[in-house]
Write an enzyme that holds these catalytic residues in place. Structure first.
Site, PDB file in Angstrom:
ATOM      1  N   CYS A   2       0.826  -1.214   0.000  1.00 17.45           N
ATOM      2  CA  CYS A   2       0.000   0.000   0.000  1.00 17.45           C
ATOM      3  C   CYS A   2       0.858   1.261   0.000  1.00 17.45           C
ATOM      4  O   CYS A   2       1.969   1.277   0.535  1.00 17.45           O
ATOM      5  CB  CYS A   2      -0.882   0.029   1.237  1.00 17.45           C
ATOM      6  SG  CYS A   2      -1.905  -1.429   1.406  1.00 17.45           S
ATOM      7  N   ARG A  27       5.271   0.304  -5.919  1.00 17.02           N
ATOM      8  CA  ARG A  27       5.172  -0.539  -4.727  1.00 17.02           C
ATOM      9  C   ARG A  27       4.233  -1.727  -4.947  1.00 17.02           C
ATOM     10  O   ARG A  27       4.214  -2.661  -4.151  1.00 17.02           O
ATOM     11  CB  ARG A  27       4.668   0.288  -3.544  1.00 17.02           C
ATOM     12  CG  ARG A  27       5.639   1.382  -3.136  1.00 17.02           C
ATOM     13  CD  ARG A  27       4.963   2.399  -2.236  1.00 17.02           C
ATOM     14  NE  ARG A  27       4.599   1.859  -0.941  1.00 17.02           N
ATOM     15  CZ  ARG A  27       5.403   1.766   0.104  1.00 17.02           C
ATOM     16  NH1 ARG A  27       6.646   2.186  -0.001  1.00 17.02           N
ATOM     17  NH2 ARG A  27       4.979   1.281   1.243  1.00 17.02           N
ATOM     18  N   TRP A  75      -2.826  -2.722  -1.736  1.00 15.55           N
ATOM     19  CA  TRP A  75      -2.378  -4.059  -2.143  1.00 15.55           C
ATOM     20  C   TRP A  75      -3.064  -5.016  -1.180  1.00 15.55           C
ATOM     21  O   TRP A  75      -2.759  -5.046   0.009  1.00 15.55           O
ATOM     22  CB  TRP A  75      -0.861  -4.147  -2.014  1.00 15.55           C
ATOM     23  CG  TRP A  75      -0.246  -5.359  -2.618  1.00 15.55           C
ATOM     24  CD1 TRP A  75      -0.118  -5.645  -3.943  1.00 15.55           C
ATOM     25  CD2 TRP A  75       0.347  -6.457  -1.914  1.00 15.55           C
ATOM     26  NE1 TRP A  75       0.508  -6.859  -4.101  1.00 15.55           N
ATOM     27  CE2 TRP A  75       0.804  -7.371  -2.889  1.00 15.55           C
ATOM     28  CE3 TRP A  75       0.533  -6.766  -0.567  1.00 15.55           C
ATOM     29  CZ2 TRP A  75       1.439  -8.567  -2.549  1.00 15.55           C
ATOM     30  CZ3 TRP A  75       1.165  -7.949  -0.229  1.00 15.55           C
ATOM     31  CH2 TRP A  75       1.614  -8.829  -1.214  1.00 15.55           C
ATOM     32  N   ASN A 101      -1.669   1.741   5.829  1.00 16.03           N
ATOM     33  CA  ASN A 101      -0.740   0.767   5.250  1.00 16.03           C
ATOM     34  C   ASN A 101      -0.265  -0.113   6.395  1.00 16.03           C
ATOM     35  O   ASN A 101       0.194   0.393   7.416  1.00 16.03           O
ATOM     36  CB  ASN A 101       0.447   1.507   4.599  1.00 16.03           C
ATOM     37  CG  ASN A 101       1.543   0.553   4.152  1.00 16.03           C
ATOM     38  OD1 ASN A 101       1.316  -0.645   3.980  1.00 16.03           O
ATOM     39  ND2 ASN A 101       2.736   1.094   3.961  1.00 16.03           N
ATOM     40  N   GLY A 102      -0.389  -1.444   6.219  1.00 16.80           N
ATOM     41  CA  GLY A 102       0.035  -2.360   7.277  1.00 16.80           C
ATOM     42  C   GLY A 102      -1.054  -3.367   7.566  1.00 16.80           C
ATOM     43  O   GLY A 102      -1.979  -3.543   6.768  1.00 16.80           O
ATOM     44  N   GLU A 482      19.517 -16.504  -8.389  1.00 16.76           N
ATOM     45  CA  GLU A 482      18.996 -15.160  -8.631  1.00 16.76           C
ATOM     46  C   GLU A 482      18.429 -15.063 -10.054  1.00 16.76           C
ATOM     47  O   GLU A 482      17.372 -14.456 -10.280  1.00 16.76           O
ATOM     48  CB  GLU A 482      20.112 -14.125  -8.395  1.00 16.76           C
ATOM     49  CG  GLU A 482      19.800 -12.712  -8.823  1.00 16.76           C
ATOM     50  CD  GLU A 482      18.538 -12.112  -8.204  1.00 16.76           C
ATOM     51  OE1 GLU A 482      17.979 -12.680  -7.249  1.00 16.76           O
ATOM     52  OE2 GLU A 482      18.101 -11.064  -8.721  1.00 16.76           O
ATOM     53  N   LYS A 486      14.565 -14.112 -11.146  1.00 19.65           N
ATOM     54  CA  LYS A 486      14.285 -12.984 -12.042  1.00 19.65           C
ATOM     55  C   LYS A 486      13.420 -13.417 -13.210  1.00 19.65           C
ATOM     56  O   LYS A 486      12.448 -12.764 -13.555  1.00 19.65           O
ATOM     57  CB  LYS A 486      15.620 -12.417 -12.544  1.00 19.65           C
ATOM     58  CG  LYS A 486      15.657 -10.971 -12.834  1.00 19.65           C
ATOM     59  CD  LYS A 486      15.944 -10.080 -11.655  1.00 19.65           C
ATOM     60  CE  LYS A 486      15.285 -10.471 -10.384  1.00 19.65           C
ATOM     61  NZ  LYS A 486      15.644  -9.765  -9.232  1.00 19.65           N
ATOM     62  N   GLU A 489       9.784 -14.415 -12.096  1.00 18.64           N
ATOM     63  CA  GLU A 489       8.914 -13.376 -11.528  1.00 18.64           C
ATOM     64  C   GLU A 489       8.382 -12.405 -12.569  1.00 18.64           C
ATOM     65  O   GLU A 489       7.299 -11.859 -12.390  1.00 18.64           O
ATOM     66  CB  GLU A 489       9.574 -12.644 -10.352  1.00 18.64           C
ATOM     67  CG  GLU A 489      10.720 -11.724 -10.695  1.00 18.64           C
ATOM     68  CD  GLU A 489      11.307 -11.017  -9.470  1.00 18.64           C
ATOM     69  OE1 GLU A 489      10.581 -10.768  -8.492  1.00 18.64           O
ATOM     70  OE2 GLU A 489      12.516 -10.707  -9.500  1.00 18.64           O
ATOM     71  N   HIS A 505      20.113 -36.590  -9.469  1.00 22.78           N
ATOM     72  CA  HIS A 505      19.344 -37.056  -8.304  1.00 22.78           C
ATOM     73  C   HIS A 505      17.868 -36.660  -8.416  1.00 22.78           C
ATOM     74  O   HIS A 505      17.185 -36.561  -7.403  1.00 22.78           O
ATOM     75  CB  HIS A 505      19.962 -36.519  -7.018  1.00 22.78           C
ATOM     76  CG  HIS A 505      21.387 -36.939  -6.852  1.00 22.78           C
ATOM     77  ND1 HIS A 505      21.763 -38.248  -6.655  1.00 22.78           N
ATOM     78  CD2 HIS A 505      22.543 -36.237  -6.902  1.00 22.78           C
ATOM     79  CE1 HIS A 505      23.081 -38.336  -6.580  1.00 22.78           C
ATOM     80  NE2 HIS A 505      23.585 -37.115  -6.733  1.00 22.78           N
ATOM     81  N   LYS A 604       6.820  -4.463  -4.693  1.00 21.52           N
ATOM     82  CA  LYS A 604       8.222  -4.063  -4.567  1.00 21.52           C
ATOM     83  C   LYS A 604       8.686  -4.163  -3.130  1.00 21.52           C
ATOM     84  O   LYS A 604       9.799  -4.558  -2.842  1.00 21.52           O
ATOM     85  CB  LYS A 604       8.379  -2.626  -5.085  1.00 21.52           C
ATOM     86  CG  LYS A 604       9.792  -2.068  -4.991  1.00 21.52           C
ATOM     87  CD  LYS A 604      10.689  -2.747  -5.999  1.00 21.52           C
ATOM     88  CE  LYS A 604      12.123  -2.278  -5.939  1.00 21.52           C
ATOM     89  NZ  LYS A 604      12.992  -3.242  -6.645  1.00 21.52           N
TER      90      LYS A 604
HETATM   91  C1  G6P Z   1      10.044  -8.216  -2.740  1.00 21.69           C
HETATM   92  C2  G6P Z   1      10.659  -7.655  -4.005  1.00 21.69           C
HETATM   93  C3  G6P Z   1      12.019  -8.300  -4.254  1.00 21.69           C
HETATM   94  C4  G6P Z   1      12.922  -8.111  -3.052  1.00 21.69           C
HETATM   95  C5  G6P Z   1      12.249  -8.640  -1.773  1.00 21.69           C
HETATM   96  C6  G6P Z   1      13.030  -8.198  -0.546  1.00 21.69           C
HETATM   97  O1  G6P Z   1       9.718  -9.552  -2.943  1.00 21.69           O
HETATM   98  O2  G6P Z   1       9.818  -7.877  -5.099  1.00 21.69           O
HETATM   99  O3  G6P Z   1      12.616  -7.706  -5.389  1.00 21.69           O
HETATM  100  O4  G6P Z   1      14.121  -8.787  -3.261  1.00 21.69           O
HETATM  101  O5  G6P Z   1      10.934  -8.088  -1.633  1.00 21.69           O
HETATM  102  O6  G6P Z   1      12.964  -6.813  -0.479  1.00 21.69           O
HETATM  103  P1  G6P Z   1      14.028  -5.898   0.240  1.00 21.69           P
HETATM  104  O7  G6P Z   1      13.527  -4.499   0.032  1.00 21.69           O
HETATM  105  O8  G6P Z   1      14.018  -6.315   1.686  1.00 21.69           O
HETATM  106  O9  G6P Z   1      15.349  -6.131  -0.393  1.00 21.69           O
END
Ligand code: G6P
Length: 609
Positions: A2, A27, A75, A101-102, A482, A486, A489, A505, A604
């Protein structure tokens, strides 16, 4: 997650709030709303499920004129995305409006109590209890009603409140959820993040937990949870609004991928003194304190966790301290062994991730020292930590983290080198050699970016696949993890990373004719083993795309396609090998027609559990 924007001043509040909310779109959200105090019997409001543009179009037909208001992008957590569940929420007679927000953890019990007292609820949200509590406790003094209300709440909340009887007032609260205040010329703003207000002012207050803001009669006062007045320090934001916009790129993600050479340079160079010795100004650990460390944990979520995997490798190799890496949401409930000799390193781009914050609070409560690696100055993680390393990557807007990740790797290399120097586990020659090599990474990343069209054409061949795999060994397995995150997602291609040695395995059963398998091969001591693994998957029909050092000529003989990258020390290769995988994910998302910067279902900044 949010986003909140609020305004009190002389401008048309609707314009300021909508503009601000558009800067918080990164966000992640599913609906948006606004409430304006028009000095009438009720608060005027509008709220719509979907993109902010839907609300904006609605407001073009029915503008809400006024100079005081609050807005919100939601959100969903409690209740599906809908007009009704969107914020703001109002009390029954429409005289008080709230954005939140929260998460209010005890909302069920409060709701039952309020229903028993005759309150009726319109939405499924936890937030609606707040506005009914405000209604219950309001006796003519808005700030008193807010204090009485928040005493009842358990959980995380940033709030913005307006009320008809207080036409030029706004009350805001921050508890575990981010909120800042912007200070203009006889005008004030509240927002979840700085980009929302940068168009109007650079002067801000970063609020602490429990602080309550009262804007009234063109003045602002901040109080702590015991109603004591707090003298806040005005901070000046020194990054440019341009840095938070796309600068001509089609998507923030591509811009941020291209920001990396600069971000690497900024994170490193500003910390080297004239003798090229690392100066970590916000890390105050002495040699003796470091000697005293018995256990190091690295804890984070998502991409930041993946950075931690490389961090463990760097710290163990250079500083010779054993390190454990854990996911924050697991760590916090695993009853981890922590004492005064524990060093917890948390990594968080946003500095606001709820699980990461909880993990650090747990560690602190047991006496651990906490070192934070974060990209956001003044964020909750930064303020809770004993020591801070700021990655100077600039604001990252795309949900998929790119430049923050490579800057986090630079941070880990620097911390590992600093620790190694203090613990005398590195020779000065090796130290200087590595500093030179880290410095050259910026230029090498730029070279990889020059080859983006070749990567795009590889992606075109595989874009319709249902699944894909990344394989690697050692540090290449860290890159693979990683890279897989990527790709999945933002392209929604089912992608997993595997340690190449584990193939036989189980994993190899998943390989079918034409399955794309990306093989990361940058570690000299493991390259031959990887060639064997490539042959194994090829024999089962895989379409192999290798990511390899330019000197490895053998690879292109076994792989179907090879993305060659420049050479660096093997320890530093994750920074270089990651860049092509970011482009693979970007182009796969683009080719499949997805919203690159705002992938479905993702946020985000995850400020709830
Ligand atoms: C969300 C974002 C990711 C990020 C993760 C941790 O899932 O989409 O891109 O790596 O949060 O966020 P932070 O701000 O703690 O690195």
């Amino acid at each position: 997650m949010c986003g909140i924007v609020g305004y009190v001043g002389k401008r048309n509040a609707e314009d300021v709030i909508i503009e601000g909310l558009s800067k918080l779109e990164y966000r992640g959200y599913d609906s948006a709303g606004i409430a304006i105090n028009q000095n009438k019997d009720t608060i005027a409001y509008a709220k719509k499920k979907g993109r902010l543009s839907i609300l904006e179009n609605f407001l073009k037909e029915m503008p809400l004129l006024g100079q005081v208001g609050i807005g919100h992008t939601r959100w969903a957590t409690h209740g599906e995305p809908s007009d009704c569940n969107s914020h703001p929420h109002l009390n029954e007679n429409g005289t008080i409006a709230v954005v939140h927000n929260g998460i209010i953890e005890n909302y069920m019990e409060i709701k039952e109590m309020l229903i028993a007292e005759g309150y009726t609820f319109k939405s499924e949200t936890d937030t609606e209890v707040i506005v009914h509590l405000l209604d219950k406790y309001y006796k003519g003094d808005l700030i008193e009603a807010v204090y009485t209300t928040i005493k009842q709440l358990r959980g995380a909340y940033a709030l913005g409140v307006v009320a008809v009887n207080h036409p030029d007032e706004l009350v805001a609260v921050r508890k575990e959820s981010p909120l800042i205040v912007g200070l203009g010329d006889e005008e004030f703003f509240i927002a979840s993040d700085v980009p929302a207000i940068l168009k109007y002012t650079r002067k801000v207050y970063f609020l602490e937990n429990g602080e309550v803001v009262h804007i009234k009669d063109h003045t602002i006062k901040v109080y702590d949870e015991n109603k004591n007045k707090v003298d806040k320090e005005v901070k000046t934001i020194d990054w440019d609004i341009e840095a938070a916009s796309k600068s001509g790129y089609d998507y923030f993600m591509l811009k941020e991928i291209y920001d990396q050479p600069q971000a690497i340079k900024d994170t490193l160079l500003r910390r080297l003194d004239k003798n090229r010795i690392i100066r970590l100004d916000d890390i105050r650990m002495t040699k003796e304190q470091l000697e005293d460390v018995g256990k190091v944990y690295i804890v984070a979520c998502g991409t930041a966790y993946n950075a931690g995997l490389v961090g463990k490798y760097a710290i163990e190799k250079l500083a010779q301290i054993p390190v454990e890496v854990d996911i924050a949401s697991e760590f916090r409930y695993s009853d981890p062994f922590i004492d005064e000799k524990t060093l917890l390193i948390v990594v968080s781009q946003s500095g606001e991730t709820a699980d990461t914050l909880a993990a650090m609070k747990l560690a602190k409560s047991k006496g651990a020292r906490v070192l934070a690696i974060t990209n956001v100055v003044g964020s909750s993680v930064a303020r809770e930590a004993t020591d801070v390393f700021y990655t100077w990557a600039g604001p990252e807007i795309a949900v998929a983290s790119t430049k923050a990740y490579t800057a986090q790797l630079v941070a880990f290399y620097m911390i590992a080198l600093d620790f190694a120097l203090k613990r005398t586990t590195i020779s000065s020659d090796k130290y200087n050699e590595l500093i030179d090599k880290i410095e050259s990474l910026s230029e090498l990343v730029a070279q990889i970016l020059d080859g983006k069209e070749a990567i795009r054409s590889i992606v075109k061949d595989i874009k319709d696949t249902k699944s894909a795999f990344y394989l690697g060994r050692g540090l290449d397995y860290m890159t693979a993890q990683e890279a897989a995150l990527k790709l999945k997602e933002i392209s929604y291609i089912y992608t997993e990373a595997f340690a190449a040695g584990e193939l036989k395995h189980g994993t190899i059963a998943l390989i079918e004719k034409g399955t794309p398998v990306f093989c990361v091969v940058t570690q000299d001591n493991l390259a031959e083993k990887m060639i064997s693994n490539i042959k194994e998957v090829k024999a089962r029909g895989a379409f192999v795309i290798a990511i390899a050092k330019s000197s490895n000529l053998e690879i292109s003989k076994v792989a179907d396609d090879t993305i060659y990258i420049p050479e660096a020390d093997d320890l530093l290769m994750p920074i270089l090998s990651t860049v092509p995988t970011q482009l693979v994910a970007y182009y796969a998302s683009l080719e499949r027609g997805n919203d690159v910067d705002k992938p479905r279902n993702l946020a985000k900044s995850v400020t709830v559990e």
